[in-house]
Design a protein around this motif. Structure first.
Motif, PDB file in Angstrom:
ATOM      1  N   PHE A   1     -71.775  47.192  94.411  1.00 53.97           N
ATOM      2  CA  PHE A   1     -70.609  47.211  93.632  1.00 53.97           C
ATOM      3  C   PHE A   1     -69.846  48.749  93.720  1.00 53.97           C
ATOM      4  O   PHE A   1     -68.599  48.695  93.476  1.00 53.97           O
ATOM      5  N   SER A   2     -70.594  49.855  93.894  1.00 57.88           N
ATOM      6  CA  SER A   2     -69.996  51.169  93.908  1.00 57.88           C
ATOM      7  C   SER A   2     -69.212  51.342  94.773  1.00 57.88           C
ATOM      8  O   SER A   2     -68.474  52.287  94.945  1.00 57.88           O
ATOM      9  N   LYS A   3     -69.207  50.407  96.183  1.00 59.77           N
ATOM     10  CA  LYS A   3     -68.402  50.724  97.182  1.00 59.77           C
ATOM     11  C   LYS A   3     -67.213  49.923  97.261  1.00 59.77           C
ATOM     12  O   LYS A   3     -66.143  49.888  97.970  1.00 59.77           O
ATOM     13  N   MET A   4     -67.043  48.673  96.320  1.00 62.60           N
ATOM     14  CA  MET A   4     -65.894  47.761  96.266  1.00 62.60           C
ATOM     15  C   MET A   4     -64.676  48.341  95.949  1.00 62.60           C
ATOM     16  O   MET A   4     -63.587  47.905  96.639  1.00 62.60           O
ATOM     17  N   GLU A   5     -64.629  49.223  95.128  1.00 61.79           N
ATOM     18  CA  GLU A   5     -63.350  49.958  94.888  1.00 61.79           C
ATOM     19  C   GLU A   5     -62.627  50.546  96.182  1.00 61.79           C
ATOM     20  O   GLU A   5     -61.630  50.359  96.152  1.00 61.79           O
ATOM     21  N   SER A   6     -63.429  51.638  96.764  1.00 62.20           N
ATOM     22  CA  SER A   6     -62.881  52.128  98.022  1.00 62.20           C
ATOM     23  C   SER A   6     -62.666  51.352  99.068  1.00 62.20           C
ATOM     24  O   SER A   6     -61.666  51.524  99.678  1.00 62.20           O
ATOM     25  N   GLU A   7     -63.325  50.335  99.187  1.00 62.03           N
ATOM     26  CA  GLU A   7     -63.103  49.308 100.311  1.00 62.03           C
ATOM     27  C   GLU A   7     -61.664  48.415  99.943  1.00 62.03           C
ATOM     28  O   GLU A   7     -61.005  48.193 101.001  1.00 62.03           O
ATOM     29  N   LEU A   8     -61.633  48.201  98.857  1.00 61.41           N
ATOM     30  CA  LEU A   8     -60.407  47.681  98.270  1.00 61.41           C
ATOM     31  C   LEU A   8     -59.079  48.559  98.662  1.00 61.41           C
ATOM     32  O   LEU A   8     -58.012  48.168  99.082  1.00 61.41           O
TER      33      LEU A   8
ATOM     34  N   VAL B   1     -64.401  44.929  77.969  1.00 60.52           N
ATOM     35  CA  VAL B   1     -65.452  44.137  78.668  1.00 60.52           C
ATOM     36  C   VAL B   1     -65.597  42.734  78.087  1.00 60.52           C
ATOM     37  O   VAL B   1     -65.946  42.465  76.869  1.00 60.52           O
ATOM     38  N   ALA B   2     -65.786  41.627  79.044  1.00 61.44           N
ATOM     39  CA  ALA B   2     -65.782  40.391  78.724  1.00 61.44           C
ATOM     40  C   ALA B   2     -67.217  40.216  78.545  1.00 61.44           C
ATOM     41  O   ALA B   2     -68.084  40.673  79.323  1.00 61.44           O
ATOM     42  N   VAL B   3     -67.685  39.333  77.306  1.00 60.22           N
ATOM     43  CA  VAL B   3     -69.156  38.832  77.132  1.00 60.22           C
ATOM     44  C   VAL B   3     -69.351  37.604  77.350  1.00 60.22           C
ATOM     45  O   VAL B   3     -68.643  36.643  76.796  1.00 60.22           O
TER      46      VAL B   3
ATOM     47  N   GLU C   1     -69.026  42.222  85.065  1.00 60.95           N
ATOM     48  CA  GLU C   1     -69.114  42.956  83.973  1.00 60.95           C
ATOM     49  C   GLU C   1     -70.210  43.898  84.018  1.00 60.95           C
ATOM     50  O   GLU C   1     -71.272  43.779  84.161  1.00 60.95           O
ATOM     51  N   PRO C   2     -69.947  45.297  83.761  1.00 61.33           N
ATOM     52  CA  PRO C   2     -68.664  45.790  83.396  1.00 61.33           C
ATOM     53  C   PRO C   2     -67.797  46.549  84.415  1.00 61.33           C
ATOM     54  O   PRO C   2     -66.728  47.152  84.481  1.00 61.33           O
ATOM     55  N   HIS C   3     -68.312  46.011  85.788  1.00 59.48           N
ATOM     56  CA  HIS C   3     -67.456  46.542  87.058  1.00 59.48           C
ATOM     57  C   HIS C   3     -65.900  46.084  86.868  1.00 59.48           C
ATOM     58  O   HIS C   3     -65.140  46.716  87.402  1.00 59.48           O
TER      59      HIS C   3
END
Length: 327
Positions: A181-188, A283-285, A200-202
């Motif tokens: 998950f930590s890599k997804m933002e930079s890949e986008l 955050v959606a729960v 969530e909470p990503h």
């Protein structure tokens, strides 16, 4: 005569009650004076991920509910579900948190697991495909002919639910790219993927940091109210300490009720998921099941078989702990 009959009846009732109390004390290893059960061990190492799913466990630990049952819970952060399973197999942790998909895949490949509880069930936008605001990927079946989609693993709940919504949308052509998950933002941002499957909470975090948008909720249609995650132990370890693991399951079931207070869930996220108050409040729960439901979980296993994530049908009942209640 009537008085004798009455006294005799009272004596029988008192005797019966004493037998019941004695049996209860024997079952829990106490002496009838309100003592705690004698547990085989008092420390349990639980591997967790910083997701909304585990909020009740943290709340129960913080509120002293585990301590009141004679248990010390050591919550040990894991980088991902693969590491959690490795830690469980090598004995670094006693209980792993992971998706049911991960547990069922491991069980099908020979890991002898015993489920200890359900953690989380999907709600609206608790798991979703997200993309950039200006992306050409404007709908599941429109904008990109063969999108690259980031998922947590190729044999994960992310892959399973992404396949489900993409196929339902009539868009069977896509590539899945495994990443943390930590890599997804930079890949986008680098346009190496067109969308990312997140939980969530990503989801909320990436919406705030780069203005990402939800392309599609993946808890819909065949995956509506989908059972997402839970806790499991190696069966041999659980059977060697039955009272300890039974105590864990009992406290966990009570703790899950804390999840009905979404404000409390959002508050505790600040403490273990490194969120600020504003982000946590958005955050959606979803839902926190209070017991293991084999019918609900069989739905996951059967979907895994139908998509060939499992080679044969897995009977979830075989993974349940003894005397597990069904709701």
């Amino acid at each position: 005569m009537a008085n004798k009959t009455l006294r005799r009846g009272m004596a029988v009732a008192l005797s019966t009650a004493m037998v019941a109390v004695t049996a209860s004390c024997s079952l829990f290893g106490g002496d009838g004076a309100g003592t705690k059960p004698v547990l085989e061990k008092t420390n349990l190492r639980v591997g967790i991920l910083p997701l909304v799913d585990v909020a009740p466990l943290y709340m129960a630990k913080e509120d002293g509910k585990f301590a009141a049952a004679g248990l010390n819970i050591d919550a040990i952060p894991q980088d991902n579900e693969k590491q959690a399973m490795e830690s469980l197999r090598n004995g670094t942790i006693d209980i792993a948190f992971a998706s049911h998909v991960t547990f069922f895949k491991a069980a099908s490949e020979g890991t002898d697991l015993q489920l200890q509880g359900e953690a989380y069930q999907a709600g609206t936008n608790t798991m979703a495909l997200v993309t950039l605001k200006n992306s050409n990927f404007v709908a599941l079946n429109r904008g990109v002919s063969k999108p690259n989609i980031g998922v947590d693993a190729l044999d994960s709940i992310g892959a399973l639910t992404t396949k489900s919504v993409m196929n339902a949308a009539g868009a069977p052509n896509f590539n899945l790219k495994p990443m943390d998950f930590s890599k997804m933002e930079s890949e986008l941002v680098a346009n190496k993927i067109d969308a990312a499957w997140m939980v969530e909470p990503h989801i909320t975090r990436i919406q705030k940091t780069i203005g990402a948008v939800v392309l599609s909720d993946t808890a819909r249609g065949g995956t509506l109210d989908f059972p997402m995650s839970g806790y499991a132990a190696i069966r041999k370890s659980a059977e060697e300490s039955p009272k300890t693991f039974a105590a864990f399951r009992k406290v966990l079931a009570d703790a899950q009720l804390l999840g009905t207070n979404h404000l409390k869930v959002q508050e505790v996220l600040v403490k273990y998921a490194e969120l600020d108050n504003l982000t946590a409040a958005l955050v959606a729960v979803g839902t926190y099941p209070v017991s293991i439901n084999p019918v609900r979980l069989q739905r996951v296993a059967d979907m895994m078989e139908s998509t060939r994530m499992l080679n044969t049908r897995l009977d979830v009942l075989q993974l349940l702990p003894p005397s597990s209640p069904v709701n």
